[in-house]
Every structure is written in C-alpha cells, then in structure tokens.
Design a protein around this motif. Structure first.
Motif, PDB file in Angstrom:
ATOM      1  N   THR A 223      27.013  50.934  37.239  1.00 37.69           N
ATOM      2  CA  THR A 223      25.692  50.942  37.002  1.00 37.69           C
ATOM      3  C   THR A 223      25.231  50.878  35.584  1.00 37.69           C
ATOM      4  N   SER A 224      26.177  50.915  34.739  1.00 31.04           N
ATOM      5  CA  SER A 224      25.813  50.857  33.184  1.00 31.04           C
ATOM      6  C   SER A 224      25.978  49.365  32.781  1.00 31.04           C
ATOM      7  N   ILE A 225      26.294  48.358  33.518  1.00 29.01           N
ATOM      8  CA  ILE A 225      26.074  46.827  33.391  1.00 29.01           C
ATOM      9  C   ILE A 225      24.719  46.352  33.243  1.00 29.01           C
ATOM     10  N   LYS A 226      24.581  45.591  32.185  1.00 27.70           N
ATOM     11  CA  LYS A 226      23.117  45.239  32.152  1.00 27.70           C
ATOM     12  C   LYS A 226      23.215  43.946  32.076  1.00 27.70           C
ATOM     13  N   SER A 227      23.986  43.140  31.131  1.00 24.62           N
ATOM     14  CA  SER A 227      24.404  41.774  30.941  1.00 24.62           C
ATOM     15  C   SER A 227      25.057  41.076  32.061  1.00 24.62           C
ATOM     16  N   PRO A 228      24.790  39.792  32.500  1.00 23.00           N
ATOM     17  CA  PRO A 228      25.710  39.276  33.629  1.00 23.00           C
ATOM     18  C   PRO A 228      27.015  39.378  33.326  1.00 23.00           C
ATOM     19  N   THR A 229      27.919  39.976  34.545  1.00 22.27           N
ATOM     20  CA  THR A 229      29.424  40.000  34.249  1.00 22.27           C
ATOM     21  C   THR A 229      29.911  39.557  35.325  1.00 22.27           C
ATOM     22  N   PHE A 230      30.887  38.770  34.924  1.00 17.19           N
ATOM     23  CA  PHE A 230      31.576  38.099  36.386  1.00 17.19           C
ATOM     24  C   PHE A 230      33.146  38.325  36.361  1.00 17.19           C
ATOM     25  N   TYR A 231      33.633  38.793  37.623  1.00 20.43           N
ATOM     26  CA  TYR A 231      34.978  39.142  37.735  1.00 20.43           C
ATOM     27  C   TYR A 231      35.822  38.082  38.686  1.00 20.43           C
ATOM     28  N   PHE A 232      37.053  37.712  38.354  1.00 20.17           N
ATOM     29  CA  PHE A 232      37.651  36.792  38.985  1.00 20.17           C
ATOM     30  C   PHE A 232      39.249  37.425  39.132  1.00 20.17           C
ATOM     31  N   GLU A 233      39.876  37.333  40.333  1.00 15.84           N
ATOM     32  CA  GLU A 233      41.031  37.632  40.646  1.00 15.84           C
ATOM     33  C   GLU A 233      41.730  36.943  41.651  1.00 15.84           C
ATOM     34  N   GLY A 234      43.003  36.404  41.468  1.00 19.39           N
ATOM     35  CA  GLY A 234      43.690  35.937  42.823  1.00 19.39           C
ATOM     36  C   GLY A 234      43.843  36.778  43.851  1.00 19.39           C
ATOM     37  N   GLU A 235      43.842  36.237  45.175  1.00 16.97           N
ATOM     38  CA  GLU A 235      43.939  36.996  46.113  1.00 16.97           C
ATOM     39  C   GLU A 235      45.050  38.068  46.285  1.00 16.97           C
ATOM     40  N   GLU A 236      46.274  37.458  45.697  1.00 21.02           N
ATOM     41  CA  GLU A 236      47.466  38.252  45.663  1.00 21.02           C
ATOM     42  C   GLU A 236      47.515  39.387  44.905  1.00 21.02           C
ATOM     43  N   TYR A 237      46.628  39.570  44.060  1.00 18.45           N
ATOM     44  CA  TYR A 237      46.549  40.664  42.977  1.00 18.45           C
ATOM     45  C   TYR A 237      45.054  41.417  43.189  1.00 18.45           C
ATOM     46  N   TYR A 238      44.577  41.173  44.078  1.00 19.81           N
ATOM     47  CA  TYR A 238      43.087  41.504  44.008  1.00 19.81           C
ATOM     48  C   TYR A 238      43.021  43.074  44.739  1.00 19.81           C
ATOM     49  N   TRP A 239      42.331  43.835  43.906  1.00 20.93           N
ATOM     50  CA  TRP A 239      42.028  45.385  44.212  1.00 20.93           C
ATOM     51  C   TRP A 239      40.754  45.656  45.428  1.00 20.93           C
ATOM     52  N   PRO A 240      41.217  45.783  46.464  1.00 14.70           N
ATOM     53  CA  PRO A 240      40.351  46.045  47.613  1.00 14.70           C
ATOM     54  C   PRO A 240      38.939  46.800  47.008  1.00 14.70           C
ATOM     55  N   GLU A 241      38.863  47.780  46.432  1.00 17.32           N
ATOM     56  CA  GLU A 241      38.087  48.529  45.699  1.00 17.32           C
ATOM     57  C   GLU A 241      36.774  47.501  45.101  1.00 17.32           C
ATOM     58  N   PHE A 242      37.301  46.326  44.786  1.00 14.84           N
ATOM     59  CA  PHE A 242      36.240  45.546  44.169  1.00 14.84           C
ATOM     60  C   PHE A 242      35.215  45.122  45.487  1.00 14.84           C
ATOM     61  N   ASP A 243      35.908  44.927  46.700  1.00 15.84           N
ATOM     62  CA  ASP A 243      34.902  44.743  47.723  1.00 15.84           C
ATOM     63  C   ASP A 243      33.629  45.675  47.800  1.00 15.84           C
ATOM     64  N   ASP A 244      34.046  47.056  47.527  1.00 20.28           N
ATOM     65  CA  ASP A 244      33.171  48.060  47.751  1.00 20.28           C
ATOM     66  C   ASP A 244      32.274  48.076  46.331  1.00 20.28           C
ATOM     67  N   LEU A 245      32.746  47.591  45.547  1.00 21.15           N
ATOM     68  CA  LEU A 245      32.042  47.416  44.132  1.00 21.15           C
ATOM     69  C   LEU A 245      31.069  46.481  44.237  1.00 21.15           C
ATOM     70  N   LYS A 246      31.412  45.063  44.883  1.00 17.54           N
ATOM     71  CA  LYS A 246      30.477  44.213  45.122  1.00 17.54           C
ATOM     72  C   LYS A 246      29.276  44.746  46.190  1.00 17.54           C
ATOM     73  N   THR A 247      29.525  45.581  47.039  1.00 16.52           N
ATOM     74  CA  THR A 247      28.387  45.862  47.828  1.00 16.52           C
ATOM     75  C   THR A 247      27.575  46.937  46.783  1.00 16.52           C
ATOM     76  N   VAL A 248      28.207  47.777  46.054  1.00 16.82           N
ATOM     77  CA  VAL A 248      27.269  48.536  45.302  1.00 16.82           C
ATOM     78  C   VAL A 248      26.379  48.009  44.407  1.00 16.82           C
ATOM     79  N   ALA A 249      27.019  46.947  43.650  1.00 17.29           N
ATOM     80  CA  ALA A 249      26.200  45.786  42.772  1.00 17.29           C
ATOM     81  C   ALA A 249      25.189  45.158  43.474  1.00 17.29           C
ATOM     82  N   LYS A 250      25.330  44.980  44.558  1.00 16.48           N
ATOM     83  CA  LYS A 250      24.190  44.330  45.471  1.00 16.48           C
ATOM     84  C   LYS A 250      23.264  45.233  45.727  1.00 16.48           C
ATOM     85  N   ASP A 251      23.427  46.353  46.330  1.00 14.27           N
ATOM     86  CA  ASP A 251      22.751  47.133  46.684  1.00 14.27           C
ATOM     87  C   ASP A 251      21.590  47.817  45.385  1.00 14.27           C
ATOM     88  N   ASN A 252      22.416  47.752  44.237  1.00 13.90           N
ATOM     89  CA  ASN A 252      21.508  48.317  43.182  1.00 13.90           C
ATOM     90  C   ASN A 252      21.173  47.158  42.250  1.00 13.90           C
TER      91      ASN A 252
END
Length: 331
Positions: free
Chosen positions: A247-276
């Motif tokens: 929630t502290s992010i104010k400037s556009p911030t973009f995250y990239f990762e390959g599927e092989e090493y992708y943390w599933p937590e980022f799926d939830d953070l994507k929802t948090v970011a969209k909802d807020n």
C-alpha cells in the motif's frame, strides 16, 4: 573469487522446489492477517535494526571500467562514499532519462570486467540493455560492499543508500531528475520493491524476480550469505518484506518473473493492488525461469522508458508485450 553477485541457475533450482507456500499474501504480510496500512517509511522511521552478524565480506575494490562504457564514481551516503559504475556524459547539452540498475546476488558490483564484458543472452545480469539503448545507467554498490564503509544489513540500510544514489544521479547536469527509473534483478529486484515502497523520487520501478517475504525465503534453506540481523525479532523480517507494504507504492511499479520461480504470493498481491488501486503490476512469464527473462524484459523496459516523455508516466505492458517476451525467450 566469490560468486555472490552472479546468481546461478543451480542455486535457484534448490530454492524453486521450496516455493510451495500456501498462505495468502495477507496472512503472509502481517501477523494481524492484513497487509499493513502503515507506510514503510513511517515504520522504518520508528525502528533501528540490530545487526548481530558481521561476517559478510563484500567484493573488493571494483575494477576500472573502459572509459567509453562506464566511469567508476563514488556517491556520498550516510556512512561515507560508495562505489558505483556510471555511463559517461553524452556531451550533447541535454538532460537524459536515467536508470539505476540493482544487481542480484550479494557482495557488490564485483572487482572484474563482468559489467562491460559480453554475457549470454539467457543470463545477462548486467542490465546492459539500458546502456546499449542510450539511457544513462548507474550501477551502485551499498554499505559493506566493495570496500565501502558501513555494515551489510540485508535489505534495510541499503535502501537509504539507494536514495543517496538517486540524489547523486539527479544532481548530474546531463540527467533529467524527473525521469530517474529504478530496475533490478533477484536480490536487486527485492531492493527495487522496497525502494518503491519507501522512497518517492523514482518515476517508475521495475523488479525482476524479487521476493515478497524474507522470512519465507530464509526458511527455505541455504542463503548465499549469513543473515546479519537479529532473527528473534519479527519486525526485522517485516520491514524487509515487500509484500507487507504494497500500500506504500505510489509510483508505477512493475514486477516480472519466470513461471519456474514465480512466488504464488504475488497472485494475492495482484488482487490486493487491484482492489486498492495500487500501481503495482505483476507479470508471470509462462515457461520462463529466473534468468532468461532478463534480456528481453530489460530491452522492452528500455524501449518504454525512451518513449515515456509525457508529463505523467505512460508506461504499460500489454498481453502482447508479455507474449513477445516469451516468444523472444523460446524462439
């Protein structure tokens, strides 16, 4: 020579098997069960880290780069002057957009020719796409690295050094202080996320393969260096974990990762970011890994930055962009 700065695929293969944590981002982020509404800068202002292990040994004095590619400079920071590589002044009288590239691994910016030698396309951790595109590029080292003053703190005091690096870069006559961007890979990608949350001077930020939660990463197993802070204090982990403070992010911030090493937590953070309505955008590259994404992603970022000339940031990544990254990797 220690291999702290050059992350290897074999090391990450060991870690990848452990990324199967099923807790949600909100459960992960805060003991209360919710992502923190307190800003990271506010939380850091009330806290002093307790460094209990000082065994970290950074890379030695950086090598002198070819003058037409980089200069070895020293930027002033709280603990003293820190080493950095910086591309030369184009000598055209203009102010140019600039990128601070935060490397992966541990130890600093090395003491050899790695950053100006050609690297394989499927694992180029130098961020060379930025300088090759004509952008001003700075590659800083931090406290305790490369014979720098201060103690290594693992994702804490280094964020203060990052702000010092940005201020130094902004002061240069050939840099546009309103168009300074932040990008990094792996360890550097985690610093990017924390920097985007704690600092305000970057126009946009790009994290390749950063982690959401430091405690989970440490609990996976072997780290490349010893953990320097007091691990009995949960706040030490919390203030080093980007997932807590999205929630502290104010400037556009973009995250990239390959599927092989992708943390599933980022799926939830994507929802948090969209909802807020948080400007955090998360992209998983199907079939890719932690390393082969770097070249195509940084090349695309450089392309976007050069065209980001409006008053407000106009950078975005379409589904076609992400598919083109994947096609580039597997062509």
């Amino acid at each position: 020579m220690r291999n702290y700065k050059f992350l290897t695929k074999s090391f990450f293969m060991l870690a990848a098997f452990s990324i199967c944590i099923s807790v949600t981002a909100c459960d992960q982020a805060d003991q209360s069960g919710e992502v923190s509404t307190e800003s990271l800068s506010s939380a850091r202002a009330k806290f002093k880290t307790d460094i209990v292990d000082t065994s970290f040994q950074g890379d030695g004095e950086p090598a002198t780069p070819p003058a037409d590619i980089f200069s070895l400079v020293r930027y002033p920071a709280k603990d003293g002057n820190m080493a950095a590589f910086l591309t030369p002044d184009p000598q055209d009288g203009k102010k140019h957009p600039a990128v601070i590239w935060l490397i992966g691994g541990y130890g600093g910016i090395g003491h050899d020719d790695y950053f100006w030698a050609e690297q394989p396309r499927d694992n180029d951790q130098t961020g060379s796409a930025f300088r090759k595109s004509g952008l001003v590029m700075m590659v800083p080292s931090f406290r305790g690295e490369n014979n720098n003053p201060g103690k290594y703190e693992m994702f804490y005091g280094e964020i203060d050094d990052l702000e010092s690096a940005r201020q130094y870069l902004a002061s240069l006559p050939y840099v546009d202080p309103n168009r300074i961007y932040l990008a990094g890979h792996s360890t550097g990608g985690t610093r990017v996320l924390l920097g985007s949350e704690a600092l305000t001077g970057f126009r946009a930020a790009f994290s390749l393969g950063g982690i959401p939660d430091l405690k989970s990463r440490i609990e996976m197993g072997k780290m490349m260096v010893e953990v320097p802070f007091n691990q009995n204090n949960p706040e030490e982990f919390r203030l080093r974990s980007p997932g807590v403070f999205v929630t502290s992010i104010k400037s556009p911030t973009f995250y990239f990762e390959g599927e092989e090493y992708y943390w599933p937590e980022f799926d939830d953070l994507k929802t948090v970011a969209k909802d807020n309505k948080i400007p955090l955008y998360i992209y998983k590259i199907d079939g890719a890994d932690h390393f082969n994404i770097i070249s195509p992603v940084t090349e695309l970022i450089a392309h976007k930055i050069l065209r980001d000339t409006d008053e407000k940031v106009n950078i975005s990544f379409s589904k076609e962009d992400i598919e083109n990254i994947r096609n580039d990797i597997f062509r």
